[in-house]
Design an enzyme around this catalytic site. Structure first.
Site, mmCIF file in Angstrom:
data_model
loop_
_atom_site.group_PDB
_atom_site.id
_atom_site.type_symbol
_atom_site.label_atom_id
_atom_site.label_comp_id
_atom_site.label_asym_id
_atom_site.label_seq_id
_atom_site.Cartn_x
_atom_site.Cartn_y
_atom_site.Cartn_z
ATOM 1 N N LYS A 85 -1.941 6.079 -1.564
ATOM 2 C CA LYS A 85 -0.602 6.404 -1.076
ATOM 3 C C LYS A 85 -0.691 7.683 -0.242
ATOM 4 O O LYS A 85 -1.208 8.708 -0.707
ATOM 5 C CB LYS A 85 0.314 6.611 -2.294
ATOM 6 C CG LYS A 85 1.760 6.304 -2.043
ATOM 7 C CD LYS A 85 2.513 6.361 -3.366
ATOM 8 C CE LYS A 85 3.973 6.081 -3.205
ATOM 9 N NZ LYS A 85 4.698 6.378 -4.455
HETATM 10 O O1 G3P Z 1 7.648 6.551 -5.696
HETATM 11 C C1 G3P Z 1 8.424 7.045 -4.695
HETATM 12 C C2 G3P Z 1 9.934 6.899 -4.834
HETATM 13 O O2 G3P Z 1 10.263 5.667 -5.388
HETATM 14 C C3 G3P Z 1 10.600 8.080 -5.432
HETATM 15 O O3 G3P Z 1 11.905 7.855 -5.898
HETATM 16 O O4 G3P Z 1 13.925 8.522 -7.159
HETATM 17 O O5 G3P Z 1 12.150 10.240 -6.664
HETATM 18 O O6 G3P Z 1 13.620 9.371 -4.863
HETATM 19 P P1 G3P Z 1 12.951 9.074 -6.155
#
Ligand code: G3P
Length: 221
Positions: A85
């Site tokens: 990633k």
């Molecule tokens: O894994 C990346 C993403 O899904 C992060 O989500 O909730 O931290 O914006 P969030």
């Protein structure tokens, strides 16, 4: 549309994997920071991979291309099946281009616009992660951006897989599927919440109540 779990918590991942509904796991440094600090990251990732077995995204934390490549090589040395990633920055695109030449799968993360998604695909990304919730939080339309990405993909015949990320509620999953995302990566709480419906619970309660009456009748006859 496949479902991944967006988590580094092995208990959550084990529970959801047992339901047979997820095809992979996405992690990031913030999710890993919530786990036991005494357990090395590679051990956590290896355990997660043992539980789920499918896709697993592991994020680099370098911000220069060479550093990202070094980290990717290190990650692949302990988990050859990992998808690397990489953040959506110019140095990240260069890393994706180099990794894709070696056929190493990459997931370009922190994508907030269709042009970023297109650039990542052109660099050779296997996956692009469009952050719905964070776009919404910033007053933009996360699903609108995802729809634009999916439309471009359709018109241009792009093969990079679209991941709907930063999913905050069940309607994000529905709208992502309708927009044409290939995958939604969903946190544990949202995943479990999206399986529930009050009419399912009420219906089951009535069925069980009626089944119990019938058993009582059978015994008393
Ligand atoms: O894994 C990346 C993403 O899904 C992060 O989500 O909730 O931290 O914006 P969030």
């Amino acid at each position: 549309m496949q479902l991944f779990i967006d988590s580094a918590n092995r208990d959550e991942i084990r529970t959801v994997a047992g339901l047979g509904i997820i095809a992979g796991v996405t992690t990031n440094p913030s999710l890993l920071a919530k786990e036991d600090p005494t357990t090395p990251v590679e051990k956590i990732i290896a355990e997660i991979h043992q539980i789920v077995g499918g896709h697993i995204s592991v994020e680099v934390v370098s911000t220069d291309t060479d550093g990202m490549i070094r980290e990717a090589e290190e990650i692949l040395s302990w988990l050859p099946e990992a998808t690397i990633k990489i953040p959506m920055i110019p140095a990240g695109l260069a890393a994706v281009a180099r990794l894709s030449q070696q056929e190493i799968p990459t997931n370009v993360t922190l994508v907030f616009s269709p042009v970023q998604a297109l650039a990542a695909a052109n660099a050779g990304a296997t996956y692009v992660s469009v952050f719905l919730g964070r776009l919404d939080d910033a007053g933009h339309d996360g699903i609108g951006v995802l729809e634009d990405v999916a439309e471009i993909w359709d018109v241009q015949g792009i093969e990079t897989q679209i991941i709907a990320a930063s999913v905050r509620h069940p309607m994000h999953i529905v709208r992502a599927a309708k927009a044409g995302a290939h995958i939604a990566t969903v946190p544990y709480k949202v995943l479990m919440q999206s399986l529930k419906h009050p009419l399912t619970d009420a219906g089951l309660e009535a069925f069980l109540r009626d089944a119990a009456k019938r058993q009582v009748q059978t015994v008393t006859v």
